[in-house]
Scaffold this motif. Structure first.
Motif, PDB file in Angstrom:
ATOM      1  N   ALA A   1      17.175  19.862  13.310  1.00  0.00           N
ATOM      2  CA  ALA A   1      17.166  20.633  14.557  1.00  0.00           C
ATOM      3  C   ALA A   1      16.581  22.025  14.337  1.00  0.00           C
ATOM      4  O   ALA A   1      15.815  22.528  15.173  1.00  0.00           O
ATOM      5  CB  ALA A   1      18.585  20.727  15.105  1.00  0.00           C
ATOM      6  N   ALA A   2      16.921  22.647  13.206  1.00  0.00           N
ATOM      7  CA  ALA A   2      16.432  24.003  12.945  1.00  0.00           C
ATOM      8  C   ALA A   2      14.914  24.043  12.855  1.00  0.00           C
ATOM      9  O   ALA A   2      14.278  25.024  13.272  1.00  0.00           O
ATOM     10  CB  ALA A   2      17.056  24.533  11.657  1.00  0.00           C
ATOM     11  N   ASP A   3      14.317  22.978  12.337  1.00  0.00           N
ATOM     12  CA  ASP A   3      12.861  22.955  12.174  1.00  0.00           C
ATOM     13  C   ASP A   3      12.147  22.175  13.272  1.00  0.00           C
ATOM     14  O   ASP A   3      10.916  22.059  13.240  1.00  0.00           O
ATOM     15  CB  ASP A   3      12.506  22.337  10.808  1.00  0.00           C
ATOM     16  N   GLY A   4      12.892  21.636  14.208  1.00  0.00           N
ATOM     17  CA  GLY A   4      12.271  20.872  15.295  1.00  0.00           C
ATOM     18  C   GLY A   4      11.599  19.600  14.820  1.00  0.00           C
ATOM     19  O   GLY A   4      10.551  19.198  15.344  1.00  0.00           O
ATOM     20  N   ILE A   5      12.196  18.941  13.827  1.00  0.00           N
ATOM     21  CA  ILE A   5      11.596  17.751  13.228  1.00  0.00           C
ATOM     22  C   ILE A   5      12.125  16.500  13.932  1.00  0.00           C
ATOM     23  O   ILE A   5      13.335  16.340  14.117  1.00  0.00           O
ATOM     24  CB  ILE A   5      11.926  17.666  11.724  1.00  0.00           C
ATOM     25  N   GLU A   6      11.215  15.628  14.301  1.00  0.00           N
ATOM     26  CA  GLU A   6      11.566  14.315  14.815  1.00  0.00           C
ATOM     27  C   GLU A   6      11.147  13.264  13.799  1.00  0.00           C
ATOM     28  O   GLU A   6      10.003  13.251  13.349  1.00  0.00           O
ATOM     29  CB  GLU A   6      10.884  14.046  16.159  1.00  0.00           C
ATOM     30  N   VAL A   7      12.081  12.411  13.446  1.00  0.00           N
ATOM     31  CA  VAL A   7      11.811  11.311  12.524  1.00  0.00           C
ATOM     32  C   VAL A   7      11.727  10.035  13.335  1.00  0.00           C
ATOM     33  O   VAL A   7      12.633   9.724  14.112  1.00  0.00           O
ATOM     34  CB  VAL A   7      12.915  11.199  11.455  1.00  0.00           C
ATOM     35  N   GLU A   8      10.622   9.301  13.167  1.00  0.00           N
ATOM     36  CA  GLU A   8      10.386   8.108  13.977  1.00  0.00           C
ATOM     37  C   GLU A   8      10.378   6.855  13.112  1.00  0.00           C
ATOM     38  O   GLU A   8      10.243   6.913  11.885  1.00  0.00           O
ATOM     39  CB  GLU A   8       9.053   8.251  14.715  1.00  0.00           C
ATOM     40  N   ARG A   9      10.533   5.745  13.777  1.00  0.00           N
ATOM     41  CA  ARG A   9      10.532   4.439  13.133  1.00  0.00           C
ATOM     42  C   ARG A   9       9.249   4.251  12.315  1.00  0.00           C
ATOM     43  O   ARG A   9       8.146   4.489  12.813  1.00  0.00           O
ATOM     44  CB  ARG A   9      10.633   3.349  14.206  1.00  0.00           C
ATOM     45  N   GLY A  10       9.412   3.852  11.065  1.00  0.00           N
ATOM     46  CA  GLY A  10       8.272   3.626  10.188  1.00  0.00           C
ATOM     47  C   GLY A  10       7.851   4.824   9.367  1.00  0.00           C
ATOM     48  O   GLY A  10       7.001   4.701   8.478  1.00  0.00           O
TER      49      GLY A  10
ATOM     50  N   GLY B   1       0.781  -1.230   0.000  1.00  0.00           N
ATOM     51  CA  GLY B   1       0.000   0.000   0.000  1.00  0.00           C
ATOM     52  C   GLY B   1       0.812   1.278   0.000  1.00  0.00           C
ATOM     53  O   GLY B   1       0.374   2.291  -0.523  1.00  0.00           O
ATOM     54  N   MET B   2       1.981   1.282   0.633  1.00  0.00           N
ATOM     55  CA  MET B   2       2.822   2.471   0.730  1.00  0.00           C
ATOM     56  C   MET B   2       2.018   3.676   1.197  1.00  0.00           C
ATOM     57  O   MET B   2       2.044   4.760   0.606  1.00  0.00           O
ATOM     58  CB  MET B   2       3.519   2.752  -0.606  1.00  0.00           C
ATOM     59  N   GLN B   3       1.298   3.463   2.259  1.00  0.00           N
ATOM     60  CA  GLN B   3       0.495   4.522   2.871  1.00  0.00           C
ATOM     61  C   GLN B   3       0.858   4.617   4.339  1.00  0.00           C
ATOM     62  O   GLN B   3       0.852   3.613   5.063  1.00  0.00           O
ATOM     63  CB  GLN B   3      -0.990   4.243   2.714  1.00  0.00           C
ATOM     64  N   GLY B   4       1.184   5.826   4.779  1.00  0.00           N
ATOM     65  CA  GLY B   4       1.550   6.030   6.172  1.00  0.00           C
ATOM     66  C   GLY B   4       1.875   7.486   6.413  1.00  0.00           C
ATOM     67  O   GLY B   4       1.326   8.371   5.764  1.00  0.00           O
ATOM     68  N   ARG B   5       2.784   7.734   7.339  1.00  0.00           N
ATOM     69  CA  ARG B   5       3.133   9.120   7.682  1.00  0.00           C
ATOM     70  C   ARG B   5       4.388   9.551   6.937  1.00  0.00           C
ATOM     71  O   ARG B   5       5.418   8.894   6.988  1.00  0.00           O
ATOM     72  CB  ARG B   5       3.350   9.271   9.184  1.00  0.00           C
ATOM     73  N   GLY B   6       4.265  10.666   6.220  1.00  0.00           N
ATOM     74  CA  GLY B   6       5.410  11.285   5.586  1.00  0.00           C
ATOM     75  C   GLY B   6       5.937  12.418   6.434  1.00  0.00           C
ATOM     76  O   GLY B   6       5.183  13.098   7.137  1.00  0.00           O
ATOM     77  N   VAL B   7       7.258  12.616   6.395  1.00  0.00           N
ATOM     78  CA  VAL B   7       7.911  13.721   7.100  1.00  0.00           C
ATOM     79  C   VAL B   7       8.770  14.461   6.089  1.00  0.00           C
ATOM     80  O   VAL B   7       9.671  13.866   5.482  1.00  0.00           O
ATOM     81  CB  VAL B   7       8.778  13.221   8.267  1.00  0.00           C
ATOM     82  N   LEU B   8       8.490  15.741   5.875  1.00  0.00           N
ATOM     83  CA  LEU B   8       9.217  16.517   4.874  1.00  0.00           C
ATOM     84  C   LEU B   8      10.322  17.341   5.513  1.00  0.00           C
ATOM     85  O   LEU B   8      10.097  18.051   6.495  1.00  0.00           O
ATOM     86  CB  LEU B   8       8.264  17.434   4.109  1.00  0.00           C
TER      87      LEU B   8
ATOM     88  N   SER C   1      20.277   3.854   8.894  1.00  0.00           N
ATOM     89  CA  SER C   1      20.051   2.553   9.535  1.00  0.00           C
ATOM     90  C   SER C   1      19.362   2.714  10.882  1.00  0.00           C
ATOM     91  O   SER C   1      18.388   2.023  11.187  1.00  0.00           O
ATOM     92  CB  SER C   1      21.382   1.818   9.717  1.00  0.00           C
ATOM     93  N   ASP C   2      19.869   3.638  11.690  1.00  0.00           N
ATOM     94  CA  ASP C   2      19.373   3.789  13.057  1.00  0.00           C
ATOM     95  C   ASP C   2      18.004   4.454  13.126  1.00  0.00           C
ATOM     96  O   ASP C   2      17.250   4.227  14.077  1.00  0.00           O
ATOM     97  CB  ASP C   2      20.365   4.624  13.886  1.00  0.00           C
ATOM     98  N   SER C   3      17.674   5.273  12.136  1.00  0.00           N
ATOM     99  CA  SER C   3      16.436   6.051  12.182  1.00  0.00           C
ATOM    100  C   SER C   3      15.185   5.195  12.091  1.00  0.00           C
ATOM    101  O   SER C   3      14.124   5.581  12.572  1.00  0.00           O
ATOM    102  CB  SER C   3      16.419   7.071  11.038  1.00  0.00           C
TER     103      SER C   3
END
Length: 346
Positions: free
Chosen positions: A206-215, A175-182, A259-261
């Motif tokens: 860090a400048a934009d306060g973005i957190e990237v999570e598993r998945g 499906g390739m449907q989920g949460r995108g982070v730009l 890898s770690d993200s």
């Protein structure tokens, strides 16, 4: 019998099962889809695809050509503006029906896990084999025409190609449907050529306060696709080859961050996602080190030439970075890549 006795250093072969064909896409589970759905607040949608006849021509890649539309035919009759009264005098219908000759990775696209493999000694016998993610083999699982330079291909002459395993249809079914982070690299670094390693990526996050999570599916804007649109089907290769930010696939720290993200996919608006040619290194090496790390080692699909300007501007104006992403490829069995019309919903 196991397909491999040893796996590449830093890979995740086998971690999703011995016969896995999805790799990190497995991380897009039900909860990740719900996370994406929770990002829908305004009900606005953004098409993230270029017109599929762009970039235009084949100066960016001489192997890939623009799509060619033509009518379907019954015997010698083309079926465009075809009045059915020619078959039945009482009919008032007029039919149009077309077909396309299409390079699967010409424009906005997904790379399947069969797109890039490597010479690697998976058997542990001191001899390198042509293989792909999770040990799938050239000539067995991914077949193509055989010639004097293609060892391990599975058919003779100018025959068909087929990813019997790792084909893009696996991603379509998922499906390739989920949460995108730009992450808007163009906003931070401009449109001059900037190599993005772990340091630069962390700086933007860090400048934009973005957190990237598993998945999450990570989406990178460089401005490249916007330049392609402005060139209106006449791409200037000299300009584009040095345009905008591009990931530095030779940065070991960046590869380790990927890898770690735990990201499930890596999507960008530029050509190849990574800088090509890569920075010069010595000894046996991947010419596309980010592709090698993501597709071959991690089973992490890559997407290229997405159009992100309108989405990026809306997200910036509204102080957001996350959205619902829906981006299934074509469910074409055994295809190695696929055009895609991604939709972001905010």
């Amino acid at each position: 019998m196991a397909r491999w006795e040893q796996r590449p250093t830093g890979s995740n072969w086998g971690e999703f099962g011995p016969d896995d064909q999805l790799g990190r896409v497995n991380l897009i589970g039900e909860e990740q889809v719900l996370k994406g759905a929770r990002e829908i607040r305004a009900g606005k949608t953004f098409c993230l695809s270029l017109p599929l006849d762009l970039p235009g021509g084949n100066v960016l890649n001489p192997r890939r050509h623009p799509p060619r539309l033509s009518p379907t035919r019954l015997q010698d009759t083309p079926y465009v503006n075809f009045p059915l009264r020619m078959l039945n005098p009482d009919a008032v219908d007029v039919l149009s029906d077309d077909q396309v000759l299409l390079s699967m990775q010409y424009s906005t696209q997904w790379d399947s896990l069969a797109h890039v493999g490597a010479l690697f000694d998976a058997d542990g016998d001191g001899r390198a084999e042509l293989c792909y993610y999770n040990g799938y083999r050239a000539g067995i699982d991914v077949i193509g025409p055989k010639d004097a330079t293609h060892a391990g291909c599975g058919c003779d002459g100018d025959g068909p190609s087929a990813a019997l395993k790792l084909g893009v249809e696996n991603m379509a079914v998922k499906g390739m449907q989920g949460r995108g982070v730009l992450v808007d690299l163009a906003r931070h670094f401009g449109t001059g050529r900037t190599l993005i390693g772990a340091k630069e990526l962390r700086q933007a996050l860090a400048a934009d306060g973005i957190e990237v999570e598993r998945g999450d599916m990570l989406v990178l804007r460089t401005g490249f696709a916007e330049a392609v649109v402005d060139m209106a089907g006449q791409p200037d290769a000299d300009v584009l080859h040095g345009y905008g930010a591009a990931l530095d696939g030779t940065d070991a720290e960046l590869l380790q961050w990927i890898s770690d993200s735990g990201i499930a996919a890596l999507c960008a608006d530029n050509y190849a996602v990574e800088a090509y040619p890569a920075r010069e290194r010595q000894g046996p090496r991947a010419m596309l080190p980010l592709h090698h790390h993501c597709l071959f080692k991690l089973g992490l699909p890559l997407a290229e030439l997405w159009y992100l300007k309108d989405l990026a501007e809306w997200l910036h104006a509204n102080g957001r970075h996350r959205f619902m992403l829906t981006a299934p490829p074509l469910r074409l069995p055994h295809a190695i890549g696929s055009p895609v019309t991604p939709i972001a919903t905010v």
